[in-house]
Motif scaffolding. Structure first.
Motif, PDB file in Angstrom:
ATOM      1  N   ARG A  30       0.815  -1.220   0.000  1.00 20.98           N
ATOM      2  CA  ARG A  30       0.000   0.000   0.000  1.00 20.98           C
ATOM      3  C   ARG A  30       0.846   1.266   0.000  1.00 20.98           C
ATOM      4  NH1 ARG A  30      -2.411   0.695   5.572  1.00 20.98           N
ATOM      5  NH2 ARG A  30      -0.201   1.157   5.892  1.00 20.98           N
ATOM      6  N   ASP A  31       1.881   1.323   0.845  1.00 18.15           N
ATOM      7  CA  ASP A  31       2.686   2.538   0.964  1.00 18.15           C
ATOM      8  C   ASP A  31       3.501   2.796  -0.300  1.00 18.15           C
ATOM      9  OD1 ASP A  31       1.635   2.823   3.506  1.00 18.15           O
ATOM     10  OD2 ASP A  31       3.304   1.749   4.452  1.00 18.15           O
ATOM     11  N   HIS A  32       3.996   1.713  -0.941  1.00 19.88           N
ATOM     12  CA  HIS A  32       4.713   1.859  -2.203  1.00 19.88           C
ATOM     13  C   HIS A  32       3.773   2.368  -3.290  1.00 19.88           C
ATOM     14  CE1 HIS A  32       7.989  -1.298  -0.940  1.00 19.88           C
ATOM     15  NE2 HIS A  32       8.016  -0.182  -0.220  1.00 19.88           N
ATOM     16  N   PHE A  33       2.564   1.811  -3.337  1.00 22.86           N
ATOM     17  CA  PHE A  33       1.553   2.228  -4.316  1.00 22.86           C
ATOM     18  C   PHE A  33       1.190   3.701  -4.109  1.00 22.86           C
ATOM     19  CE2 PHE A  33      -2.757   0.732  -6.308  1.00 22.86           C
ATOM     20  CZ  PHE A  33      -2.392   1.311  -7.505  1.00 22.86           C
ATOM     21  N   SER A  34       0.982   4.059  -2.857  1.00 29.25           N
ATOM     22  CA  SER A  34       0.619   5.443  -2.525  1.00 29.25           C
ATOM     23  C   SER A  34       1.734   6.413  -2.892  1.00 29.25           C
ATOM     24  CB  SER A  34       0.295   5.544  -1.027  1.00 29.25           C
ATOM     25  OG  SER A  34      -0.097   6.854  -0.689  1.00 29.25           O
ATOM     26  N   ASN A  35       2.981   6.007  -2.604  1.00 30.32           N
ATOM     27  CA  ASN A  35       4.124   6.858  -2.932  1.00 30.32           C
ATOM     28  C   ASN A  35       4.272   7.040  -4.441  1.00 30.32           C
ATOM     29  OD1 ASN A  35       6.726   8.244  -2.224  1.00 30.32           O
ATOM     30  ND2 ASN A  35       7.545   6.564  -3.443  1.00 30.32           N
ATOM     31  N   GLY A  36       4.065   5.958  -5.198  1.00 33.31           N
ATOM     32  CA  GLY A  36       4.144   6.044  -6.654  1.00 33.31           C
ATOM     33  C   GLY A  36       3.082   6.976  -7.223  1.00 33.31           C
ATOM     34  N   LEU A  37       1.858   6.872  -6.713  1.00 32.80           N
ATOM     35  CA  LEU A  37       0.781   7.756  -7.174  1.00 32.80           C
ATOM     36  C   LEU A  37       1.084   9.208  -6.829  1.00 32.80           C
ATOM     37  CD1 LEU A  37      -2.262   5.501  -6.208  1.00 32.80           C
ATOM     38  CD2 LEU A  37      -1.612   6.169  -8.523  1.00 32.80           C
ATOM     39  N   ALA A  38       1.706   9.430  -5.666  1.00 34.81           N
ATOM     40  CA  ALA A  38       2.082  10.802  -5.276  1.00 34.81           C
ATOM     41  C   ALA A  38       3.117  11.387  -6.227  1.00 34.81           C
ATOM     42  CB  ALA A  38       2.625  10.800  -3.839  1.00 34.81           C
ATOM     43  N   GLN A  39       3.998  10.523  -6.794  1.00 36.22           N
ATOM     44  CA  GLN A  39       5.023  11.002  -7.728  1.00 36.22           C
ATOM     45  C   GLN A  39       4.408  11.542  -9.021  1.00 36.22           C
ATOM     46  OE1 GLN A  39       8.143  11.252  -6.714  1.00 36.22           O
ATOM     47  NE2 GLN A  39       7.599  10.179  -4.840  1.00 36.22           N
ATOM     48  N   VAL A  40       3.287  10.928  -9.458  1.00 39.14           N
ATOM     49  CA  VAL A  40       2.715  11.284 -10.770  1.00 39.14           C
ATOM     50  C   VAL A  40       1.485  12.177 -10.672  1.00 39.14           C
ATOM     51  CG1 VAL A  40       3.585   9.124 -11.762  1.00 39.14           C
ATOM     52  CG2 VAL A  40       1.237   9.210 -10.909  1.00 39.14           C
ATOM     53  N   LEU A  41       1.035  12.445  -9.461  1.00 37.95           N
ATOM     54  CA  LEU A  41      -0.234  13.156  -9.247  1.00 37.95           C
ATOM     55  C   LEU A  41      -0.207  14.611  -9.712  1.00 37.95           C
ATOM     56  CD1 LEU A  41      -3.039  12.686  -7.925  1.00 37.95           C
ATOM     57  CD2 LEU A  41      -2.052  13.470  -5.788  1.00 37.95           C
ATOM     58  N   ASN A  42       0.908  15.316  -9.461  1.00 37.87           N
ATOM     59  CA  ASN A  42       0.957  16.765  -9.687  1.00 37.87           C
ATOM     60  C   ASN A  42       0.775  17.174 -11.142  1.00 37.87           C
ATOM     61  OD1 ASN A  42       1.391  17.009  -7.018  1.00 37.87           O
ATOM     62  ND2 ASN A  42       3.420  17.904  -7.141  1.00 37.87           N
TER      63      ASN A  42
END
Length: 380
Positions: A30-42
Motif C-alpha cells: 500500500r505505501d509503495h503504491f501510494s508513494n508512486g501515485l504521489a510522484q505522478v499526481l501533480n
C-alpha cells in the motif's frame, strides 16, 4: 471536408472497433503504491480537457507496475515493484485512486482489472469497484532517440535550479521568460532565469561536445516538478531537442518501492531567450563582503513596514557601516544597521526588498559579495 476536427474525431471513435483489454491482477504494498501515485499526481491539472487526462495509466509487467500521467505538455512515469499475477493495463482517475489507496486499512493491496475496464481494489476488509478507461485512449509519452544527452548529479542540478528559479517571470504575456533557460555551450552548463527586473545566473563547468551544444527553455511547471523529484538517487540523465526534453531521474531501489528511475517528459518553451549577458553589469565600483543570514534578516525586518505603494528599501554605505531603511506613509519607518568592512565613498541605493531576499534565501554559503556602482545602476 468542412466538418470540425472534433466531430471527425468523434465519428472515427464511434466506428472504431473497441480494443480488447486483457485482464490484469497484481498485489502491491500500500505505501509503495501510494508513494508512486504521489510522484505522478501533480502533473494532472484540476481542469483536464479530456476525461482520459485525469487518469493514471497502470501497466503490470513481470515484477513491477508502471504509473503514467500526462497533460500533453508534461508527462511522468515511474515504476514500482509488485507481485504481478496477470499482466495487463487500465487507466483510473488518479486523484480519487490516490485518496483511496492512502486510506486503505491493510498494507497488502490487490488490484484486479476485468476486460471491461472495471477494477476491483481489495485491502483487508475494504473492497472498492472503480470504473476505468482503456489504455488505447491514453496519449503515449514520446520516446527519445538521438537527441542531445547529458548526465548530471541530482543534488548539483537541484542546487542550480534552486539558485535561479525564483527569478522566473509569472507574466503570461512574456511567455519566453516563464521558465529556466538551460544553455550547454563553451564547456559549461548555464542556468538563467529573469522576469525583466532581476536576473539569476549560475554556471557549472562540464564537457560539452560541439555536436551536443544547445539550449532549451524549460517551463516553470516542469522546473517545479523536476526540483521536487531530484532527491531520488545519484544521477539524472537529460535528453533534449528543439521541441521537447526528458529527464531520467535515477532512484534508490531501497526506498519507497520505486525501481530504476522516474521519467519526466516536457515540451519546451519555443522561442529565442533574450541576450542575458548584455544586462549583467561589466563593472561595479564597490564590492562588500557580507554575512548572508545577517543581511537577509536586516532586509526582512526593514521590509516589514513596506506597503504596495512604497515597496522599496534604501541601502546606505558609509565608513564600515551598512544601513537599511524603509518607510511607508500608512505605517511608519524601520532602520537596521550592520558593521561591514568598507572604506569607499558614501552611497545610497534603493531596491525592491524581495529582489534581495529571494537570492539570499536561495544561496547556502555563509558569506556573499554585494556589488554596487551608483544610485541608478543595478546591484549584484
Amino acid at each position: 471536408r468542412s466538418a470540425p476536427l472534433a466531430s471527425v474525431a468523434s465519428t472515427c471513435r464511434r466506428f472504431r472497433r473497441p480494443a480488447l483489454t486483457l485482464p490484469m491482477k497484481f498485489k502491491i504494498n500500500r505505501d509503495h503504491f501510494s508513494n508512486g501515485l504521489a510522484q505522478v499526481l501533480n502533473v494532472v491539472g484540476s481542469k483536464a480537457t479530456m476525461p482520459i487526462l485525469s487518469n493514471v495509466l497502470i501497466e503490470a509487467e513481470k515484477d513491477h507496475i508502471s504509473l503514467t500521467t500526462t497533460n500533453l505538455d508534461l508527462g511522468i512515469r515511474c515504476k514500482i515493484k509488485a507481485e504481478v499475477k496477470e499482466t495487463g493495463s487500465v487507466t483510473l482517475p488518479v486523484k480519487r485512486l490516490a485518496t483511496i489507496v492512502r486510506e486503505l486499512p491493510n498494507v497488502d493491496v490487490t488490484l484486479d482489472a476485468s476486460p471491461n475496464h472495471q477494477v476491483k481494489l481489495t485491502s483487508g476488509g475494504s473492497n472498492f469497484r472503480i470504473m476505468g478507461i482503456g489504455k488505447e485512449e491514453f496519449p503515449p509519452l514520446p520516446e527519445f532517440g538521438d537527441e542531445k544527452a547529458y548526465s548530471l548529479e541530482q543534488a548539483e542540478l537541484a542546487t542550480m535550479l534552486k539558485s535561479v528559479s525564483y527569478a522566473q517571470s509569472t507574466d503570461e504575456t512574456r511567455y519566453i521568460l516563464n521558465g529556466v533557460y538551460f544553455n550547454f555551450k563553451d564547456g559549461k552548463l548555464s542556468l538563467v532565469a529573469t522576469d525583466g527586473r532581476r536576473l539569476a545566473l549560475i554556471a557549472k563547468e562540464m564537457e560539452v561536445p560541439a555536436a551536443s551544444a544547445g539550449a532549451i527553455i524549460l517551463p516553470a511547471k516542469t522546473v517545479g516538478e523536476l526540483t521536487r523529484l531530484l532527491d531520488k538517487g545519484e544521477k539524472v540523465k537529460i535528453n533534449f531537442n528543439d521541441r521537447r526534453a526528458a529527464f531520467q531521474i535515477a532512484t534508490d531501489k531501497d526506498t519507497s518501492g520505486l525501481i530504476d528511475h522516474v521519467y519526466l517528459y516536457s515540451k519546451v518553451v519555443e522561442g529565442n531567450y533574450p541576450n542575458y549577458q548584455q544586462v549583467i553589469p561589466k563593472e561595479t565600483h564597490q564590492r562588500i563582503k557580507l554575512e548572508r543570514e545577517l543581511f537577509l534578516h536586516c532586509v526582512h525586518r526593514a521590509a516589514l513596514v513596506c506597503s504596495e505603494k512604497s515597496n522599496s528599501i534604501k541601502v546606505k554605505l558609509s565608513s564600515n557601516l551598512l544601513e537599511i531603511t524603509a518607510q511607508s506613509p500608512d505605517f511608519g519607518e524601520a532602520h537596521e544597521s550592520m558593521a561591514i568592512g568598507y572604506s569607499g565613498p558614501e552611497l545610497q541605493v534603493a531596491f525592491n526588498p524581495a529582489f534581495l531576499m529571494d537570492p539570499l534565501r536561495a544561496l547556502t554559503k555563509d558569506e556573499v559579495f554585494f556589488e554596487v556602482k551608483d544610485e541608478v545602476s543595478p546591484g549584484v
